[in-house]
Design a protein around this motif. Structure first.
Motif, PDB file in Angstrom:
ATOM      1  N   ARG A   6       0.476  -0.843  -0.435  1.00 33.14           N
ATOM      2  CA  ARG A   6      -0.098  -0.253  -0.844  1.00 33.14           C
ATOM      3  C   ARG A   6       0.645   1.174  -0.090  1.00 33.14           C
ATOM      4  NH1 ARG A   6      -2.088   2.858   4.475  1.00 33.14           N
ATOM      5  NH2 ARG A   6      -0.655   1.349   5.791  1.00 33.14           N
ATOM      6  N   CYS A  25      -0.117  12.128   9.037  1.00 32.85           N
ATOM      7  CA  CYS A  25      -0.836  11.094  10.060  1.00 32.85           C
ATOM      8  C   CYS A  25       0.594   9.952  10.039  1.00 32.85           C
ATOM      9  CB  CYS A  25      -2.022  10.830   9.562  1.00 32.85           C
ATOM     10  SG  CYS A  25      -3.256  11.777   9.753  1.00 32.85           S
ATOM     11  N   ASP A  48       2.556  14.638  12.705  1.00 32.74           N
ATOM     12  CA  ASP A  48       1.307  13.580  13.466  1.00 32.74           C
ATOM     13  C   ASP A  48       1.078  14.283  14.532  1.00 32.74           C
ATOM     14  OD1 ASP A  48       0.479  10.000  12.869  1.00 32.74           O
ATOM     15  OD2 ASP A  48      -0.358  11.525  14.912  1.00 32.74           O
ATOM     16  N   VAL A  49      -0.209  13.472  14.702  1.00 34.98           N
ATOM     17  CA  VAL A  49      -0.367  14.615  16.556  1.00 34.98           C
ATOM     18  C   VAL A  49       0.329  14.104  18.594  1.00 34.98           C
ATOM     19  CG1 VAL A  49      -3.139  15.765  16.188  1.00 34.98           C
ATOM     20  CG2 VAL A  49      -2.700  13.538  16.465  1.00 34.98           C
ATOM     21  N   VAL A  50       1.081  12.754  17.939  1.00 33.81           N
ATOM     22  CA  VAL A  50       1.008  12.209  19.282  1.00 33.81           C
ATOM     23  C   VAL A  50       1.955  12.618  19.261  1.00 33.81           C
ATOM     24  CG1 VAL A  50       2.021   9.972  20.346  1.00 33.81           C
ATOM     25  CG2 VAL A  50       0.257  10.695  18.680  1.00 33.81           C
ATOM     26  N   ASP A  78      -1.756  18.749  14.957  1.00 28.46           N
ATOM     27  CA  ASP A  78      -3.513  18.643  13.642  1.00 28.46           C
ATOM     28  C   ASP A  78      -2.952  18.504  12.050  1.00 28.46           C
ATOM     29  OD1 ASP A  78      -5.641  17.345  12.528  1.00 28.46           O
ATOM     30  OD2 ASP A  78      -6.696  19.128  14.477  1.00 28.46           O
ATOM     31  N   VAL A  79      -3.598  17.742  11.081  1.00 26.95           N
ATOM     32  CA  VAL A  79      -3.022  18.176  10.046  1.00 26.95           C
ATOM     33  C   VAL A  79      -4.103  18.816   9.683  1.00 26.95           C
ATOM     34  CG1 VAL A  79      -3.412  16.822   8.039  1.00 26.95           C
ATOM     35  CG2 VAL A  79      -2.037  15.337   9.780  1.00 26.95           C
ATOM     36  N   ALA A  95      -2.498   9.321   4.225  1.00 27.69           N
ATOM     37  CA  ALA A  95      -2.974   7.557   4.565  1.00 27.69           C
ATOM     38  C   ALA A  95      -3.782   7.293   5.331  1.00 27.69           C
ATOM     39  CB  ALA A  95      -1.968   7.013   3.538  1.00 27.69           C
ATOM     40  N   GLY A  96      -3.881   5.962   5.783  1.00 29.00           N
ATOM     41  CA  GLY A  96      -4.305   5.157   6.837  1.00 29.00           C
ATOM     42  C   GLY A  96      -4.924   5.515   7.729  1.00 29.00           C
TER      43      GLY A  96
HETATM   44  C1  LIG Z   1      -2.437   3.793  11.232  1.00 25.40           C
HETATM   45  S1  LIG Z   1      -1.359   5.549  11.382  1.00 25.40           S
HETATM   46  C2  LIG Z   1      -1.553   5.891   9.501  1.00 25.40           C
HETATM   47  C3  LIG Z   1       0.066   5.707   9.252  1.00 25.40           C
HETATM   48  C4  LIG Z   1       0.522   6.154   7.775  1.00 25.40           C
HETATM   49  N1  LIG Z   1      -0.387   6.806   7.605  1.00 25.40           N
HETATM   50  C5  LIG Z   1       0.015   4.796   6.990  1.00 25.40           C
HETATM   51  O1  LIG Z   1      -0.502   4.090   6.196  1.00 25.40           O
HETATM   52  O2  LIG Z   1      -0.007   3.672   7.930  1.00 25.40           O
HETATM   53  C6  LIG Z   1      -2.575   6.782  11.452  1.00 25.40           C
HETATM   54  C7  LIG Z   1      -2.512   8.168  12.113  1.00 25.40           C
HETATM   55  O3  LIG Z   1      -3.033   8.985  12.833  1.00 25.40           O
HETATM   56  C8  LIG Z   1      -2.633  10.237  13.333  1.00 25.40           C
HETATM   57  N2  LIG Z   1      -3.519  11.113  13.776  1.00 25.40           N
HETATM   58  C9  LIG Z   1      -5.011  11.130  13.336  1.00 25.40           C
HETATM   59  N3  LIG Z   1      -5.813  12.078  13.085  1.00 25.40           N
HETATM   60  C10 LIG Z   1      -4.780  13.197  13.261  1.00 25.40           C
HETATM   61  C11 LIG Z   1      -4.718  14.675  12.688  1.00 25.40           C
HETATM   62  N4  LIG Z   1      -5.672  14.988  12.973  1.00 25.40           N
HETATM   63  N5  LIG Z   1      -3.088  14.895  12.995  1.00 25.40           N
HETATM   64  C12 LIG Z   1      -2.100  14.480  12.398  1.00 25.40           C
HETATM   65  N6  LIG Z   1      -2.084  13.336  12.338  1.00 25.40           N
HETATM   66  C13 LIG Z   1      -3.236  12.567  13.715  1.00 25.40           C
HETATM   67  C14 LIG Z   1      -2.309   9.318  14.201  1.00 25.40           C
HETATM   68  O4  LIG Z   1      -2.131   9.513  15.543  1.00 25.40           O
HETATM   69  C15 LIG Z   1      -1.976   7.971  13.925  1.00 25.40           C
HETATM   70  O5  LIG Z   1      -0.361   8.273  13.999  1.00 25.40           O
END
Ligand SMILES: C[S@@+](CC[C@H](N)C(=O)[O-])C[C@H]1O[C@@H](n2cnc3c(N)ncnc32)[C@H](O)[C@@H]1O
Length: 217
Positions: A6, A25, A48-50, A78-79, A95-96
């Motif tokens: 992917r 993200c 990313d937010v974390v 926050d994106v 993505a994701g």
């Molecule tokens: C499952 S991961 C996806 C990772 C990668 N993009 C992929 O496709 O494999 C989702 C990520 O989105 C982040 N996330 C969720 N809401 C967000 C936001 N509003 N702004 C930034 N990051 C966010 C979460 O912290 C998490 O690390």
């Protein structure tokens, strides 16, 4: 590190030069790290937010900085509030994440940047029909679309822009190859999914029929 099919599909869509590529993200930043090597002339932004994820990623990138020629930046935010660089060519990759959140983020970025060219590569987890309908309503056009199977799950990868003239189809168009058994499987699963939802008497839409029409094309 080898990318999943992917993330590799997404990376392979980045064929043009961009001044700034935003891996939104990004989680552990796998995709962005892959792009550092293939796009040394771009600035790769990891978002990313974390907090903990971004602190760890930043220290990993610093450790390997001598091996990485490209420029990169890490943003814990926050994106929805992405600080795009005006006057430069930006590519935004999301993505994701689920379709609802993905659309919320695209809508917010569009509202804050209505005056510039916006190009996205999007790969939602589920709700592809709704995502496509929202993108059409927001005025985006299609650059390319690809269906990818990973760990028995299907994902649609959409490369779109507010400058592209080609319409986005609600059920997809270019991505389908119905002589491929994987594509047949995805179509059957999608039709069954919407038929189950449409069995609810309150449901008036007939999305399953739109997917079924693909077979006759
Ligand atoms: C499952 S991961 C996806 C990772 C990668 N993009 C992929 O496709 O494999 C989702 C990520 O989105 C982040 N996330 C969720 N809401 C967000 C936001 N509003 N702004 C930034 N990051 C966010 C979460 O912290 C998490 O690390």
């Amino acid at each position: 590190m080898k990318l999943s099919s992917r993330l590799d599909t997404i990376k392979n869509k980045v064929t043009d030069h961009y001044d700034h590529i935003w891996d939104c993200c990004c989680d552990h930043g796998q995709l962005g790290v892959g792009l550092l090597a293939s796009h040394p002339k771009s600035v790769i932004h990891f978002v990313d937010v974390v907090d903990e994820l971004m602190i760890d990623l930043e220290s990993q990138l610093q450790k390997h900085a001598s091996a990485i020629q490209s420029q990169w930046q890490v943003h814990c935010m926050d994106v929805a509030k992405l600080p795009l660089i005006k006057g430069k060519k930006n590519l935004i990759i999301i993505a994701g994440v689920g379709g609802d959140l993905l659309i919320e983020l695209v809508r917010s970025i569009q509202l804050r940047n209505s005056d510039i060219e916006l190009e996205f590569i999007l790969c939602p987890v589920l709700h592809n029909y709704m995502v496509r309908c929202e993108l059409i309503e927001m005025g985006f056009g299609l650059i390319s679309e690809t269906l990818v199977k990973e760990n028995k799950r299907f994902y649609e990868v959409l490369h779109i822009s507010n400058q592209a003239a080609k319409p986005i189809a609600p059920v997809g168009n270019d991505m389908w190859n119905l002589s491929d058994s994987d594509h047949q499987e995805y179509l059957n699963k999608t039709v069954s999914h919407y038929q189950r939802m449409e069995a609810n008497p309150k449901c008036t839409s007939r999305v399953s029929e739109q997917y079924q029409e693909l077979v006759g094309k």
